[in-house]
Design a protein around this motif. Structure first.
Motif, PDB file in Angstrom:
ATOM      1  N   LEU A 429       0.811  -1.212   0.000  1.00 44.66           N
ATOM      2  CA  LEU A 429       0.000   0.000   0.000  1.00 44.66           C
ATOM      3  C   LEU A 429       0.844   1.262   0.000  1.00 44.66           C
ATOM      4  CD1 LEU A 429      -2.829  -0.955   2.511  1.00 44.66           C
ATOM      5  CD2 LEU A 429      -3.056  -0.608   0.066  1.00 44.66           C
ATOM      6  N   ALA A 430       2.054   1.166   0.564  1.00 43.53           N
ATOM      7  CA  ALA A 430       2.913   2.345   0.613  1.00 43.53           C
ATOM      8  C   ALA A 430       3.341   2.773  -0.783  1.00 43.53           C
ATOM      9  CB  ALA A 430       4.151   2.059   1.473  1.00 43.53           C
ATOM     10  N   ARG A 431       3.349   1.824  -1.715  1.00 40.88           N
ATOM     11  CA  ARG A 431       3.650   2.164  -3.108  1.00 40.88           C
ATOM     12  C   ARG A 431       2.647   1.442  -3.991  1.00 40.88           C
ATOM     13  NH1 ARG A 431       5.704   6.094  -6.287  1.00 40.88           N
ATOM     14  NH2 ARG A 431       6.504   5.249  -8.248  1.00 40.88           N
ATOM     15  N   PRO A 432       1.395   1.941  -4.045  1.00 38.91           N
ATOM     16  CA  PRO A 432       0.370   1.237  -4.811  1.00 38.91           C
ATOM     17  C   PRO A 432       0.703   1.194  -6.292  1.00 38.91           C
ATOM     18  CG  PRO A 432      -0.394   3.420  -4.179  1.00 38.91           C
ATOM     19  CD  PRO A 432       0.912   3.195  -3.480  1.00 38.91           C
ATOM     20  N   ALA A 433       0.103   0.222  -6.990  1.00 37.22           N
ATOM     21  CA  ALA A 433       0.386   0.039  -8.410  1.00 37.22           C
ATOM     22  C   ALA A 433       0.004   1.270  -9.229  1.00 37.22           C
ATOM     23  CB  ALA A 433      -0.364  -1.199  -8.930  1.00 37.22           C
ATOM     24  N   LEU A 434      -0.982   2.020  -8.768  1.00 39.42           N
ATOM     25  CA  LEU A 434      -1.433   3.193  -9.508  1.00 39.42           C
ATOM     26  C   LEU A 434      -0.681   4.464  -9.128  1.00 39.42           C
ATOM     27  CD1 LEU A 434      -5.335   2.918  -9.726  1.00 39.42           C
ATOM     28  CD2 LEU A 434      -3.722   2.992 -11.617  1.00 39.42           C
ATOM     29  N   ALA A 435       0.325   4.360  -8.258  1.00 34.69           N
ATOM     30  CA  ALA A 435       1.004   5.562  -7.775  1.00 34.69           C
ATOM     31  C   ALA A 435       1.538   6.452  -8.895  1.00 34.69           C
ATOM     32  CB  ALA A 435       2.125   5.176  -6.814  1.00 34.69           C
ATOM     33  N   PRO A 436       2.230   5.905  -9.919  1.00 30.88           N
ATOM     34  CA  PRO A 436       2.719   6.792 -10.982  1.00 30.88           C
ATOM     35  C   PRO A 436       1.586   7.520 -11.705  1.00 30.88           C
ATOM     36  CG  PRO A 436       3.810   4.661 -11.097  1.00 30.88           C
ATOM     37  CD  PRO A 436       2.671   4.508 -10.129  1.00 30.88           C
ATOM     38  N   SER A 437       0.483   6.816 -11.993  1.00 25.42           N
ATOM     39  CA  SER A 437      -0.648   7.438 -12.665  1.00 25.42           C
ATOM     40  C   SER A 437      -1.279   8.500 -11.783  1.00 25.42           C
ATOM     41  CB  SER A 437      -1.689   6.375 -13.029  1.00 25.42           C
ATOM     42  OG  SER A 437      -2.851   6.966 -13.575  1.00 25.42           O
ATOM     43  N   GLN A 438      -1.442   8.191 -10.496  1.00 22.76           N
ATOM     44  CA  GLN A 438      -2.061   9.147  -9.583  1.00 22.76           C
ATOM     45  C   GLN A 438      -1.194  10.387  -9.411  1.00 22.76           C
ATOM     46  OE1 GLN A 438      -2.569   6.547  -6.282  1.00 22.76           O
ATOM     47  NE2 GLN A 438      -4.494   5.701  -7.013  1.00 22.76           N
ATOM     48  N   SER A 439       0.120  10.191  -9.368  1.00 27.32           N
ATOM     49  CA  SER A 439       1.023  11.324  -9.236  1.00 27.32           C
ATOM     50  C   SER A 439       0.913  12.239 -10.454  1.00 27.32           C
ATOM     51  CB  SER A 439       2.462  10.829  -9.069  1.00 27.32           C
ATOM     52  OG  SER A 439       3.361  11.905  -9.016  1.00 27.32           O
ATOM     53  N   ARG A 440       0.878  11.651 -11.648  1.00 29.81           N
ATOM     54  CA  ARG A 440       0.751  12.444 -12.865  1.00 29.81           C
ATOM     55  C   ARG A 440      -0.588  13.172 -12.897  1.00 29.81           C
ATOM     56  NH1 ARG A 440      -1.545  12.087 -17.744  1.00 29.81           N
ATOM     57  NH2 ARG A 440      -2.542  10.096 -17.247  1.00 29.81           N
ATOM     58  N   CYS A 441      -1.669  12.451 -12.577  1.00 23.69           N
ATOM     59  CA  CYS A 441      -2.998  13.056 -12.616  1.00 23.69           C
ATOM     60  C   CYS A 441      -3.126  14.172 -11.582  1.00 23.69           C
ATOM     61  CB  CYS A 441      -4.073  11.993 -12.374  1.00 23.69           C
ATOM     62  SG  CYS A 441      -4.269  10.815 -13.731  1.00 23.69           S
ATOM     63  N   ARG A 442      -2.554  13.957 -10.394  1.00 27.27           N
ATOM     64  CA  ARG A 442      -2.654  14.969  -9.347  1.00 27.27           C
ATOM     65  C   ARG A 442      -1.978  16.267  -9.778  1.00 27.27           C
ATOM     66  NH1 ARG A 442      -0.455  12.376  -5.965  1.00 27.27           N
ATOM     67  NH2 ARG A 442      -2.207  11.390  -4.926  1.00 27.27           N
ATOM     68  N   HIS A 443      -0.830  16.139 -10.434  1.00 25.60           N
ATOM     69  CA  HIS A 443      -0.117  17.320 -10.917  1.00 25.60           C
ATOM     70  C   HIS A 443      -1.012  18.128 -11.866  1.00 25.60           C
ATOM     71  CE1 HIS A 443       2.998  19.816 -12.761  1.00 25.60           C
ATOM     72  NE2 HIS A 443       2.593  19.378 -13.942  1.00 25.60           N
ATOM     73  N   HIS A 444      -1.677  17.445 -12.787  1.00 26.42           N
ATOM     74  CA  HIS A 444      -2.527  18.145 -13.748  1.00 26.42           C
ATOM     75  C   HIS A 444      -3.777  18.715 -13.074  1.00 26.42           C
ATOM     76  CE1 HIS A 444       0.061  16.973 -16.928  1.00 26.42           C
ATOM     77  NE2 HIS A 444      -0.265  15.693 -16.926  1.00 26.42           N
ATOM     78  N   VAL A 445      -4.314  17.997 -12.079  1.00 26.49           N
ATOM     79  CA  VAL A 445      -5.495  18.500 -11.375  1.00 26.49           C
ATOM     80  C   VAL A 445      -5.167  19.793 -10.646  1.00 26.49           C
ATOM     81  CG1 VAL A 445      -7.022  18.060  -9.410  1.00 26.49           C
ATOM     82  CG2 VAL A 445      -6.718  16.307 -11.155  1.00 26.49           C
TER      83      VAL A 445
END
Length: 503
Positions: A429-445
């Motif tokens: 959970l500390a490094r979920p599989a979607l972490a790279p996608s979520q990090s990219r999406c959060r930046h754009h949000v």
């Protein structure tokens, strides 16, 4: 508008091949081929029902003859794999005519240096109705590594090239079959190590992130069109959109995007402790377990309902920061205080990343399990007070289907299995599989929110509409980058290079 270059990206019109299943011995291996020459490439090695036997590969001495002689198949006229277009399956009920046939053909592979035909099944999906949007073939055969290597080598000799990591899914993206968050979710599904990871990845694969943004982007585009139309007809007494309506539409966009930001924050554990909640019926041993795991000071009593509030305590498991939470036991509220305790306990369970479901009898109610798993958290079933169950001494026997995890705070060594299971879960959970996608999406949000708030301020102050149009365009750009409407080769390289080959 898409920003693309052709210097480093693989050419989408090449025909590619790769092993799609896991490498190594297995009952079945899957080799995938995609591209405009997929029929011809597969036809060089495969013969099946209604198809001719393959021709020998150029420059090779092995393989079957064009007539099928010595192949175990009756001699028949040579015909390319375009025979797949004959007699497509009937369209499903409610659908129109299917102009892109999908076929399942049983047959055999004729490989160089292999004297006997190798049983195989061909699954063929004609473009554009396929995963990649191109002709796509999957050969399912025996998972013997030497034979699979020979098969791939023959397909390469027939005109295919090796696929790059993630190239099949990249083609799905380029063909408009998937948007960028969906493409990233494909890899997250493969890498998911927990039920929570898998649920989040499947939700994103089903456009759970990008679908709300489509309507938002359309509305912002319409608003921008209204604002720019007013600029074009500034000398006319025409109001395309009122100031009140502009403020209302921008405020609605901010609210919707802020909800997406909250959704992304809730899915990402990085940067905060992993929340682990102990839940269950009263007197199930939760408080004793809380004290044993975290060195807490929760009150422990044989009287049910002793815990009336939730308690938290930080600890570290496998180098990961954890917040352990002890909640009130599930029971009907008899007064206002008990009602508040139940409400707070339910809130903590809903916000938890991991739920340790404690039951001293191991009798886990199915309805409760459905309710707990609906929170999206990982659920670990734990039979507590295992020291009270001893078949040798004639004690109570656990019911059928009791949890495999069991412990007793009276036997500290019995906590090792629980600590191990918790450690494995919180590390994933500390490094979920979607972490790279979520990090990219959060930046754009965040970038989009910043420009939308700027646009709201400009509209509220009745500033020049040229500035408002510029701010709205600035908000639309990160939205397009988030969903893949705007992209660069560097971005695609960063995303798809994480994929395994064959996906």
């Amino acid at each position: 508008m898409s920003l693309t270059a052709t210097t480093s990206a693989p050419h989408p019109d090449d025909t590619i091949v790769a092993l799609s299943s896991a490498p190594g011995p297995a009952p079945r291996a899957i080799v995938r081929v995609s591209g405009p020459k997929a029929r011809a490439v597969v036809g060089a090695v495969f013969a099946g029902e209604g198809l001719s036997s393959p021709s020998p590969l150029a420059g090779e001495g092995g393989g079957a003859s064009p007539t099928g002689e010595g192949s175990g198949f009756p001699a028949r006229e040579v015909s390319p794999l375009t025979r797949l277009e004959v007699s497509p399956p009937s369209p499903a009920r409610g659908e129109g005519k299917d102009n892109s046939p999908r076929r399942l053909i049983r047959g055999a592979l004729h490989l160089t240096g292999v004297h006997s035909p190798l049983p195989a099944t061909l699954y063929f999906f004609a473009g554009p109705r396929s995963y990649t949007g191109q002709d796509l073939a999957e050969l399912h055969t025996v998972g013997s590594p030497p034979l699979v290597e020979r098969l791939v080598a023959d397909l390469l000799a027939a005109g295919a090239r090796p696929a790059r990591p993630g190239e099949f899914t990249m083609r799905a993206f380029l063909a408009g079959k998937k948007d960028l968050p969906q493409a990233e979710a494909v890899q997250a599904v493969i890498e998911a190590g927990t039920d929570a990871d898998l649920s989040a990845a499947l939700a994103q694969l089903a456009r759970g992130v990008s679908k709300p943004l489509d309507a938002l982007r359309d509305d912002l585009l319409n608003l921008l069109a209204d604002v720019e139309a007013a600029l074009d007809f500034a000398d006319e007494d025409i109001e395309f959109v009122s100031r009140t309506a502009t403020l209302s539409r921008i405020a609605a966009a901010v609210t919707q995007l802020d909800a997406v930001r909250q959704q992304l924050d809730d899915r990402t554990v990085s940067g905060r402790p992993v929340r682990v909640a102990l839940v269950g019926l009263p007197n199930a041993g939760k408080s004793s377990l809380f004290n044993a795991l975290a060195g807490g000071a929760a009150l422990v009593s044989a009287i049910p309902g002793t815990t009336r509030d939730y308690l938290t305590k930080p600890l570290a498991l496998a180098g990961v920061s954890v917040e352990l939470i002890d909640t009130a036991g599930w029971q009907a509220a008899t007064d206002t205080i008990e009602e508040q305790a139940q409400r707070l306990g339910n809130e903590q369970a809903t916000r938890a990343d991991v739920i340790v479901w404690c039951d001293e009898a191991g009798a886990f109610d199915e309805a409760d399990e459905v309710r707990l798993r609906a929170t999206g958290a990982d659920v670990l079933k734990l039979r507590t007070k295992s020291d009270l169950i001893s078949e040798a001494s004639g004690g109570r026997k656990p019911p059928v289907g009791f949890a495999t995890l069991a412990c007793s705070t009276q036997a500290p060594n019995s906590l090792d299995a629980l600590r191990g299971a918790l450690s494995d879960t919180v590390v994933s959970l500390a490094r979920p599989a979607l972490a790279p996608s979520q990090s990219r999406c959060r930046h754009h949000v965040f970038a989009c929110l910043e420009r939308l708030r700027e646009a709201h301020s400009l509209a509220a102050n009745d500033d020049p509409p040229e500035l408002l149009a510029l701010a709205l365009r600035g908000a639309l750009d990160p939205l397009g980058e988030m969903t893949g409407e705007v992209y660069t080769d560097d971005l695609l390289d960063r995303i798809f290079s994480r994929f395994c080959i064959g996906k």
